[in-house]
Design a protein around this motif. Sequence first.
Motif, PDB file in Angstrom:
ATOM      1  N   UNK A 150      -4.591  24.549  39.212  1.00 24.11           N
ATOM      2  CA  UNK A 150      -4.960  25.877  38.634  1.00 24.11           C
ATOM      3  C   UNK A 150      -5.360  27.143  39.680  1.00 24.11           C
ATOM      4  N   UNK A 151      -4.800  28.281  39.526  1.00 21.85           N
ATOM      5  CA  UNK A 151      -4.933  29.338  40.383  1.00 21.85           C
ATOM      6  C   UNK A 151      -6.656  29.418  40.262  1.00 21.85           C
ATOM      7  N   UNK A 152      -7.193  29.923  41.451  1.00 17.46           N
ATOM      8  CA  UNK A 152      -8.736  30.218  41.261  1.00 17.46           C
ATOM      9  C   UNK A 152      -9.074  30.872  40.120  1.00 17.46           C
ATOM     10  N   UNK A 153     -10.281  30.431  39.633  1.00 21.73           N
ATOM     11  CA  UNK A 153     -10.739  31.129  38.488  1.00 21.73           C
ATOM     12  C   UNK A 153     -11.567  32.315  39.058  1.00 21.73           C
ATOM     13  N   UNK A 154     -11.401  33.547  38.298  1.00 24.72           N
ATOM     14  CA  UNK A 154     -12.297  34.683  38.426  1.00 24.72           C
ATOM     15  C   UNK A 154     -13.169  34.741  37.466  1.00 24.72           C
ATOM     16  N   UNK A 203     -13.728  37.879  35.482  1.00 30.08           N
ATOM     17  CA  UNK A 203     -12.826  38.266  34.350  1.00 30.08           C
ATOM     18  C   UNK A 203     -12.839  37.756  32.991  1.00 30.08           C
ATOM     19  N   UNK A 204     -13.610  36.724  32.812  1.00 28.84           N
ATOM     20  CA  UNK A 204     -13.840  36.019  31.535  1.00 28.84           C
ATOM     21  C   UNK A 204     -14.886  36.501  30.507  1.00 28.84           C
TER      22      UNK A 204
END
Lengths: 427, 427
Positions: free
Chosen positions: A419-423, A426-427
């Motif tokens: 997975x791309x890095x979670x930010x 943004x969640x």
Amino acid sequence: MSGPARATAHANSRAAVLDVIRAAGTISRVGLVNATGFTGATISTVVRRLIDDGLVVETGRAESTGGKRRVLLQLDQSSRYAVGVHLDHAGLTYVLTNLGGSVLARMTRAGAGAEAPSAVVTRMAGEVDALIDGAGVRRGRVLGLGLVSPGPLSPASGMRLTPPLMRHWGDFPLDRALQEATGLPVISDNDATAAALGEHWSGGTGGPSALAALYMGTGIGSGLLINGIPYRGAGGNAGEIGHSCLDMEGPECWCGARGCVEALAGPAAVVAAARADAGLARAAGLAADSPAGRPPSVIADFAAVTRAARRGEPGARALLERSARCLAAAARTLANVMDLELLVLTGPSLAIAGSVYLPVVREELDRAFSRATHPVAVRLSRSAATAPAIGGAAMVLQSELVPLRQGPRLPENLADAEPAPVQPSGI
Amino acid sequence: MSGPARATAHANSRAAVLDVIRAAGTISRVGLVNATGFTGATISTVVRRLIDDGLVVETGRAESTGGKRRVLLQLDQSSRYAVGVHLDHAGLTYVLTNLGGSVLARMTRAGAGAEAPSAVVTRMAGEVDALIDGAGVRRGRVLGLGLVSPGPLSPASGMRLTPPLMRHWGDFPLDRALQEATGLPVISDNDATAAALGEHWSGGTGGPSALAALYMGTGIGSGLLINGIPYRGAGGNAGEIGHSCLDMEGPECWCGARGCVEALAGPAAVVAAARADAGLARAAGLAADSPAGRPPSVIADFAAVTRAARRGEPGARALLERSARCLAAAARTLANVMDLELLVLTGPSLAIAGSVYLPVVREELDRAFSRATHPVAVRLSRSAATAPAIGGAAMVLQSELVPLRQGPRLPENLADAEPAPVQPSGI
């Protein structure tokens, strides 16, 4: 790793990026972002690791499109290698390919015959050593070994439902034994599927969306590729066109059903019919029954019948022509079920008698159901003898390069991707 | 949008996210990041738009796993709808489903018969209006119409290679005309493929990796699903098992080939044989030849023969039993080529006579090639009459929900996905 179920492992972003680079030839990092949908940061990290591992190299810059000229990436073809081994009753064929699938070395040795499986495996390990050493390739750079054997396979342990001539291999854990003997990871699949993959990777198939390799060795089978990826079915045994019913009142087949095209018209049936006719057997020069323990080679006998037919022997011609008509009818069924774009005739028996079968199959496929929409192209393999072994090596390369495409759902495939890095903001 | 080639459009991140939510039932945003591989920022944006559009709703919070409890998302089932229409010579079946594929309304009307295509389309538009209005659904929430008709289809314009009874539809641009008449986007596919999809979406198939719906209406065909996605082949005509060869010396089929199972044993062949026997025709109560321009209904006649067989009429029983044995042999071929896990018997003629065919097909599939690895389950459809129409609606929902899975390569699929924001600093 072993068995068809795992033949397309490594479904991660690294494999996705590698496959895009392989397919593109050369491509920039921005091109990879566009082609994969991964973020620039992910592509940057993955590419850095691929370069560190020596799989990918930078190779100059693209033409300027106004802004900064972009660095191009390509596979380092000689950074990794794969071995393909085709094990058959009659012969053992080995190939070594580079990361792009080009064959660097090939070699043929005596087949499995009636030898004990464990003795064959020991011999194979020595022959694989000779192949790798002879090509001057460092063993650490060989990704694995693709083992191709007569189908069908059980997912659990290599061959299980073995055809008559190799029945003594039935309970032998072939892939595990070979993995131990060679020290290489082993992936296995059946000869017809590997032949289809070999045709595709050797090029010249033009990338059809639905390709079948109709494989005639001692028996009849086929390998199916959908968009370049093997279709293996629920249990790894798709493509068994040799056991399609062509005559409900026909003879019983070794598979237990009745009227299978293999029982009616496969090389073993052709040879049996020729042997049953004393005059024809003599004219074709068929050897008398061999000594016990060493069954006569169906393929050698089939070659003798084919030579007799070429010399104009009427009985031999009639047998081959009937066999070709049966095979053609089965090929039409296969084309109708799969809506094929291309059918390649391959395998040892079609390498011998392909010129007899090709026109008959072509004519029959002019009556394929799809003909109003598109033609079904039919051609003889250009590498019938080595395609299965090349396909074995391609299986290894696909497992490294290609994400898990057999898998059910794109989201699940993506779930396997890094997975791309979670930010979290943004969640 | 029209034709099988576009039946799985909208391959974008929105569709991928929607499909993960549908499959999961309920899922958090972090779950979506893990399942899709998109960044948190992308998921956040996509979910916000889905909520704004009313497709997705927030629905409470997950059990705490230590940290903050996460908001769960689910589809708003009643936010969008799809219409499925099954057009056949003998009948027109309509269904309206919600976003989850549940049937809200269904309706059956007179078939296409010998009516002019344009008149049928005008009637269909009125019947679709009645369906939508009767269910009290706002038209703006209907995503589209899935049109199911006898195959094969040409990718260019709906039906092209029409079977005999609907030959006057051959050049009619059905999907375009219906799109104009209803104002709804139209996706079209053949009855057998739609029936397979309908079986899958109606549930109860247990999500097999390789499913075929063996479809017997006037003719014989099949629809193939690989991991829940239709396999359509190179030209949209995969699964044509009715034109598999069962007898090389058999009668000529309307498709131009010889010995096709449809020509030997399809309902039209059964009815023709019954009519050829004056005593049997009388006993079965087969109507005398109908007036010109209105061919007798094969399916009605097949039902009469089936009733006669149930009454113990020996000629009728013999005809059906022979037909069942032929269909079973073709089913075995299909199971061997596709390595099937599940075969569903469906279509109007199997809805009538399925109990005669089921045991014969089951027994034959006990001889399937894969039997040592796994059984091939065979069952009668629970919704033979409506499965194709339900499949039509599912085609519409798949096109909205499911990314382009037929497409060749994962990277290309990803290329169609909305790329995550590029971070040029990383490149």
